[in-house]
Design a protein around this motif. Structure first.
Motif, PDB file in Angstrom:
ATOM      1  N   ASP A 451      -0.309  28.735  27.706  1.00  0.00           N
ATOM      2  CA  ASP A 451       0.083  27.341  27.947  1.00  0.00           C
ATOM      3  C   ASP A 451      -0.440  26.419  26.850  1.00  0.00           C
ATOM      4  O   ASP A 451       0.228  25.448  26.454  1.00  0.00           O
ATOM      5  N   VAL A 452      -1.640  26.705  26.342  1.00  0.00           N
ATOM      6  CA  VAL A 452      -2.203  25.891  25.258  1.00  0.00           C
ATOM      7  C   VAL A 452      -1.355  26.014  23.999  1.00  0.00           C
ATOM      8  O   VAL A 452      -1.052  25.017  23.331  1.00  0.00           O
ATOM      9  N   ILE A 453      -0.947  27.227  23.669  1.00  0.00           N
ATOM     10  CA  ILE A 453      -0.103  27.441  22.488  1.00  0.00           C
ATOM     11  C   ILE A 453       1.203  26.658  22.621  1.00  0.00           C
ATOM     12  O   ILE A 453       1.665  25.997  21.670  1.00  0.00           O
ATOM     13  N   LEU A 454       1.825  26.725  23.792  1.00  0.00           N
ATOM     14  CA  LEU A 454       3.078  26.001  24.011  1.00  0.00           C
ATOM     15  C   LEU A 454       2.864  24.494  23.962  1.00  0.00           C
ATOM     16  O   LEU A 454       3.711  23.749  23.437  1.00  0.00           O
ATOM     17  N   ASP A 455       1.741  24.025  24.479  1.00  0.00           N
ATOM     18  CA  ASP A 455       1.437  22.596  24.456  1.00  0.00           C
ATOM     19  C   ASP A 455       1.245  22.115  23.021  1.00  0.00           C
ATOM     20  O   ASP A 455       1.768  21.066  22.610  1.00  0.00           O
ATOM     21  N   VAL A 456       0.497  22.878  22.243  1.00  0.00           N
ATOM     22  CA  VAL A 456       0.276  22.516  20.835  1.00  0.00           C
ATOM     23  C   VAL A 456       1.607  22.488  20.086  1.00  0.00           C
ATOM     24  O   VAL A 456       1.866  21.582  19.270  1.00  0.00           O
ATOM     25  N   ALA A 457       2.479  23.466  20.351  1.00  0.00           N
ATOM     26  CA  ALA A 457       3.782  23.511  19.680  1.00  0.00           C
ATOM     27  C   ALA A 457       4.595  22.246  19.945  1.00  0.00           C
ATOM     28  O   ALA A 457       5.307  21.753  19.061  1.00  0.00           O
ATOM     29  N   ARG A 458       4.487  21.699  21.149  1.00  0.00           N
ATOM     30  CA  ARG A 458       5.231  20.475  21.488  1.00  0.00           C
ATOM     31  C   ARG A 458       4.598  19.231  20.887  1.00  0.00           C
ATOM     32  O   ARG A 458       5.289  18.255  20.591  1.00  0.00           O
ATOM     33  N   ARG A 459       3.276  19.225  20.717  1.00  0.00           N
ATOM     34  CA  ARG A 459       2.568  18.034  20.256  1.00  0.00           C
ATOM     35  C   ARG A 459       2.642  17.832  18.739  1.00  0.00           C
ATOM     36  O   ARG A 459       2.318  16.747  18.247  1.00  0.00           O
ATOM     37  N   LEU A 460       3.035  18.834  17.999  1.00  0.00           N
ATOM     38  CA  LEU A 460       3.080  18.709  16.540  1.00  0.00           C
ATOM     39  C   LEU A 460       4.044  17.596  16.122  1.00  0.00           C
ATOM     40  O   LEU A 460       5.031  17.305  16.812  1.00  0.00           O
ATOM     41  N   ARG A 461       3.764  17.024  14.961  1.00  0.00           N
ATOM     42  CA  ARG A 461       4.627  15.963  14.446  1.00  0.00           C
ATOM     43  C   ARG A 461       6.062  16.465  14.304  1.00  0.00           C
ATOM     44  O   ARG A 461       7.018  15.740  14.588  1.00  0.00           O
ATOM     45  N   LYS A 462       6.197  17.716  13.895  1.00  0.00           N
ATOM     46  CA  LYS A 462       7.493  18.391  13.890  1.00  0.00           C
ATOM     47  C   LYS A 462       7.415  19.500  14.938  1.00  0.00           C
ATOM     48  O   LYS A 462       7.008  20.625  14.621  1.00  0.00           O
ATOM     49  N   PRO A 463       7.760  19.198  16.177  1.00  0.00           N
ATOM     50  CA  PRO A 463       7.576  20.177  17.260  1.00  0.00           C
ATOM     51  C   PRO A 463       8.294  21.494  16.969  1.00  0.00           C
ATOM     52  O   PRO A 463       9.379  21.524  16.368  1.00  0.00           O
ATOM     53  N   LEU A 464       7.664  22.588  17.387  1.00  0.00           N
ATOM     54  CA  LEU A 464       8.271  23.908  17.247  1.00  0.00           C
ATOM     55  C   LEU A 464       9.210  24.149  18.422  1.00  0.00           C
ATOM     56  O   LEU A 464       8.867  23.862  19.566  1.00  0.00           O
ATOM     57  N   GLU A 465      10.361  24.676  18.142  1.00  0.00           N
ATOM     58  CA  GLU A 465      11.388  24.833  19.174  1.00  0.00           C
ATOM     59  C   GLU A 465      11.195  26.143  19.933  1.00  0.00           C
ATOM     60  O   GLU A 465      12.040  27.037  19.904  1.00  0.00           O
ATOM     61  N   LEU A 466      10.069  26.276  20.618  1.00  0.00           N
ATOM     62  CA  LEU A 466       9.863  27.441  21.469  1.00  0.00           C
ATOM     63  C   LEU A 466      10.593  27.224  22.789  1.00  0.00           C
ATOM     64  O   LEU A 466      10.553  26.125  23.352  1.00  0.00           O
ATOM     65  N   PRO A 467      11.262  28.246  23.322  1.00  0.00           N
ATOM     66  CA  PRO A 467      12.183  28.031  24.456  1.00  0.00           C
ATOM     67  C   PRO A 467      11.531  27.975  25.832  1.00  0.00           C
ATOM     68  O   PRO A 467      12.248  27.948  26.827  1.00  0.00           O
ATOM     69  N   TRP A 468      10.208  27.961  25.923  1.00  0.00           N
ATOM     70  CA  TRP A 468       9.557  27.965  27.229  1.00  0.00           C
ATOM     71  C   TRP A 468       8.646  26.752  27.361  1.00  0.00           C
ATOM     72  O   TRP A 468       8.030  26.306  26.407  1.00  0.00           O
ATOM     73  N   LYS A 469       8.522  26.251  28.576  1.00  0.00           N
ATOM     74  CA  LYS A 469       7.602  25.143  28.841  1.00  0.00           C
ATOM     75  C   LYS A 469       6.218  25.647  29.228  1.00  0.00           C
ATOM     76  O   LYS A 469       5.211  25.001  28.939  1.00  0.00           O
ATOM     77  N   THR A 470       6.179  26.783  29.904  1.00  0.00           N
ATOM     78  CA  THR A 470       4.905  27.371  30.324  1.00  0.00           C
ATOM     79  C   THR A 470       4.932  28.862  30.058  1.00  0.00           C
ATOM     80  O   THR A 470       6.008  29.482  29.912  1.00  0.00           O
ATOM     81  N   PHE A 471       3.733  29.463  30.015  1.00  0.00           N
ATOM     82  CA  PHE A 471       3.665  30.908  29.841  1.00  0.00           C
ATOM     83  C   PHE A 471       4.219  31.617  31.073  1.00  0.00           C
ATOM     84  O   PHE A 471       4.816  32.692  30.960  1.00  0.00           O
ATOM     85  N   GLU A 472       4.042  31.031  32.237  1.00  0.00           N
ATOM     86  CA  GLU A 472       4.638  31.601  33.449  1.00  0.00           C
ATOM     87  C   GLU A 472       6.147  31.749  33.285  1.00  0.00           C
ATOM     88  O   GLU A 472       6.731  32.780  33.649  1.00  0.00           O
ATOM     89  N   GLU A 473       6.776  30.725  32.735  1.00  0.00           N
ATOM     90  CA  GLU A 473       8.221  30.774  32.508  1.00  0.00           C
ATOM     91  C   GLU A 473       8.582  31.901  31.545  1.00  0.00           C
ATOM     92  O   GLU A 473       9.561  32.621  31.747  1.00  0.00           O
ATOM     93  N   MET A 474       7.761  32.096  30.505  1.00  0.00           N
ATOM     94  CA  MET A 474       8.019  33.163  29.542  1.00  0.00           C
ATOM     95  C   MET A 474       7.877  34.535  30.201  1.00  0.00           C
ATOM     96  O   MET A 474       8.698  35.428  29.981  1.00  0.00           O
ATOM     97  N   VAL A 475       6.850  34.699  31.017  1.00  0.00           N
ATOM     98  CA  VAL A 475       6.630  35.981  31.693  1.00  0.00           C
ATOM     99  C   VAL A 475       7.782  36.294  32.637  1.00  0.00           C
ATOM    100  O   VAL A 475       8.295  37.420  32.673  1.00  0.00           O
TER     101      VAL A 475
END
Length: 676
Positions: A451-475
């Motif tokens: 979840d921290v990795i996904l949160d950091v990806a969203r907070r970047l000035r140029k957000p990374l387009e990872l397709p999940w909001k939470t790790f639970e969703e990815m699992v």
């Protein structure tokens, strides 16, 4: 169970009542463990309740390495990391982000890899002291499968193991114990035979019908000697081994250089015994051989593994009942969606350039699960390298030798508090994905690393387009569609044949193993072996495992050095006496443990102790054998040859009670004992 527990909330400790995990067991429906669980798994509950667990984000407050941290909020911690990553991106220096992981087979590693790729960073590095890169490479060359094997022990009638501690610490020990039990007791009137080849008796070796000592680095020669006898008898032909045999120089000609007499000279195994073992192996089918541990941790480790692979192929023991299999979908390139010759989610340090070269230009380093400051030879200068890096972040939930050097700790939940997922590479014949939901609420102010990795990806000035909001969703979404399709395709019956071996299939000539240290000065081979309880030291912080008696010595809470009984008597060394063990790289001090199950010219030590900083239970206890290893590598793969260091020993003091044995002493072995 429902109970009271100490928790951390808003920076304050207090008691609360909640549902708590009390006991761990295997899942009876799981194809690998079938409801069983090893001792290390049983002890894992202590991770959650450990009194020294990091319960909130920490920021370095003093000089790097002095272990001083201050508590900060998650908002402040994430903001600081995001600012560092944004600065790299603004300077177009995304390639100066480095990520170092413990090998991770599952979606957590895949998420971190995707984060790195989308950010523009290099593929993450992995490091683990007892990795199996050499064996995976050998299996890729011989059979086209870059993975660890699965053994159908339940159907085997004869097992020949070259250094593999398959009942204790190697590969998939729970599944292997289950299969071994069936092999030995599951077929009334048809008990399989087990032969162990090694130069220090392991827990697995102690269970064998026959224990065969061999000179270090000569395991492959012995395997080829057995193959030569089998081919000479006419029961099998060289061509029966297919491509795996052609990787060995002289195979097509029947291995004329590997006669029983010649092999006996090289290995120390009597020719008559070798010939008998070969006859048994050829006649008591199905028969299977395996190799691991010190046998592949030599400078010629790949050759040794290729030789055993060729022996299995010669006997028709690959992909047949009672033989060796490769889990469908378990090859490392199947995990994440792209064929590779190495790990798809990460690249191992052991088959690349040294760590200091890999990290030399890094500006930001993220560490997840790895502790190379402890678990790497001191000669690699890992501590010095990390000290020079501008900014380091750890996701660990304990402070160890590596995380003590970082600038920021973002502590992870325990596995009982978060979604977990794994895609094992061995232990069953079919592809398996394991997942589990949290079984309890978090005790502290930690957050799941996914979840921290996904949160950091969203907070970047140029957000990374990872397709999940939470790790639970990815699992819950499961592996990528491409990876899932490959797994399904390989599970089809017509696809079960072995893959084509990898390129690089030229015949290998035997090369004598090379050892660091002149034999005239350093008279003993040094063998660091994985502790049955503490493994490579990553579990030394769990008191239940510290308290667990070692199955061969019964020692607890301590380090020791095993030495042959006759050698000890000749040198005036008694149990518990203090020894200095010196290599070309340094010296450690440990109590002696004379043992009947070790070669006269070998000194062995379990890994796991000798931590400088790893909770109240492990810090300052015993000695770390890894610290004095020479930086010798396997000649073809570049993997650390951790069994290729020579040492000298000196008795420096009498026993003082430091060595604590649970079950007495081996000093009472009778003089006529064959190993004295």
């Amino acid at each position: 169970m429902d109970g009271e527990v100490e928790v951390l909330r808003n920076g304050q400790l207090g008691l609360t009542r909640m549902g708590l995990a009390k006991k761990l067991e295997g899942n009876p429906d799981h194809p690998i463990n079938q409801g069983k669980l090893c001792t290390r798994g049983q002890a894992a509950a202590e991770i959650t309740y450990h009194p020294d667990r990091v319960g909130h984000p920490l920021k370095r407050a003093g000089t790097r390495g002095d272990g001083k941290f201050e508590e900060i909020s998650w908002e402040q911690a994430l903001g600081e990391l995001v600012a560092k990553l944004d600065a790299l991106a603004a300077a177009n220096d995304q390639n100066k982000l480095a990520i170092l992981l413990r090998p991770e087979r599952g979606l957590r590693g895949e998420l971190i890899r995707q984060f790195a790729t989308r950010f523009g960073a290099p593929v993450p590095l992995t490091y683990e002291f007892f990795d199996d890169d050499v064996l995976r490479r050998a299996n890729a060359l011989s059979f086209g499968n870059h993975q660890l094997p699965t053994f159908d022990l339940a159907e085997s009638r004869y097992l020949l193991s070259f250094g593999a501690d398959f009942l204790g610490t190697w590969n998939s020990p729970v599944a292997q114990n289950i299969g071994y039990g069936e092999m030995r007791q599951g077929r009334p009137g048809n008990r399989g035979k087990f032969v162990q080849v090694e130069y220090r008796m392991s827990q697995t070796g102690a269970n064998a019908d026959e224990w065969v000592p061999v000179k270090p680095g000569m395991e492959g020669v012995l395997a080829l000697g057995i193959a030569q006898v089998i081919m000479k008898s006419g029961s099998r032909r060289a061509g029966d081994a297919g491509p795996a045999g052609m990787l060995i120089d002289g195979w097509a000609g029947g291995l004329a250089e590997y006669t029983a007499q010649e092999v006996s000279k090289r290995t120390g195994v009597p020719a008559a015994r070798l010939e008998r073992l070969a006859k048994e192996f050829a006649e008591q089918k199905p028969a299977v051989a395996m190799i691991a541990g010190a046998a592949v941790a030599q400078t010629n480790g790949l050759f040794n593994a290729l030789a055993v692979n060729a022996l299995n192929a010669l006997m028709g023991s690959v992909g047949t009942p009672g033989g060796v299999f490769f889990m469908q979908g378990g090859a490392q390139e199947d995990i994440a969606g792209g064929p590779r010759s190495a790990n798809a989610t990460a690249r191992s340090l052991n088959d690349r350039q040294p760590l200091q070269e890999e990290l030399r230009d890094a500006q930001v380093l993220l560490i997840d699960g790895a502790n190379p400051v402890y678990a790497a030879p001191r000669a690699w200068k890992v501590r010095e390298t990390l000290t020079q890096l501008p900014y380091i972040v750890s996701f660990g939930n304990f402070i160890d030798e590596t995380s003590a050097l970082v600038d920021l700790i973002l502590p992870d939940h325990s596995f009982l508090e978060s979604w977990v997922q794994s895609m094992p590479e061995s232990g069953a014949k079919t592809a398996i994905v394991s997942m589990a939901a949290p079984v309890m609420q978090p005790l502290h102010e930690t957050r799941a690393t996914g979840d921290v990795i996904l949160d950091v990806a969203r907070r970047l000035r140029k957000p990374l387009e990872l397709p999940w909001k939470t790790f639970e969703e990815m699992v819950k979404a499961g592996p990528s569609p491409a990876a899932a399709k490959r797994v399904a395709d390989r599970a089809k019956p017509q696809e079960k044949a072995a893959r084509r071996p990898l390129p690089g299939g030229e015949a290998r000539k035997f090369a004598e193993p090379q050892f660091n240290g002149d034999a005239n000065e350093y008279g003993f081979h040094f063998l660091p072996y994985p502790s049955q309880a503490l493994l490579d030291g990553s579990l030394a912080h769990l008191p239940l495992l510290q308290e667990l008696p070692d199955p061969m010595s019964s020692a607890v809470w301590s380090s020791w050095a095993e030495i042959n009984m006759q050698t000890a008597e000749r040198l005036g060394i008694r149990q518990g006496d203090w020894l200095e063990i010196t290599s070309s790289q340094g010296t450690i001090r440990v109590p002696a443990f004379p043992s009947p199950g070790i070669a006269p010219d070998v000194v062995a030590m379990p890994t796991g102790q000798g931590h400088e900083n790893f909770t109240r239970y492990a810090t300052g206890r015993g000695a770390n054998p890894i610290s004095i290893l020479a930086p010798v590598v396997e000649s073809e793969t570049g993997a650390l040859a951790w069994a290729a260091t020579r040492v000298k020993i000196t008795r420096v003091a009498d026993a003082d009670g430091t060595l604590v044995l649970f079950a007495g002493s081996l000093r009472d072995y009778p003089p006529e004992h064959p190993h004295r």
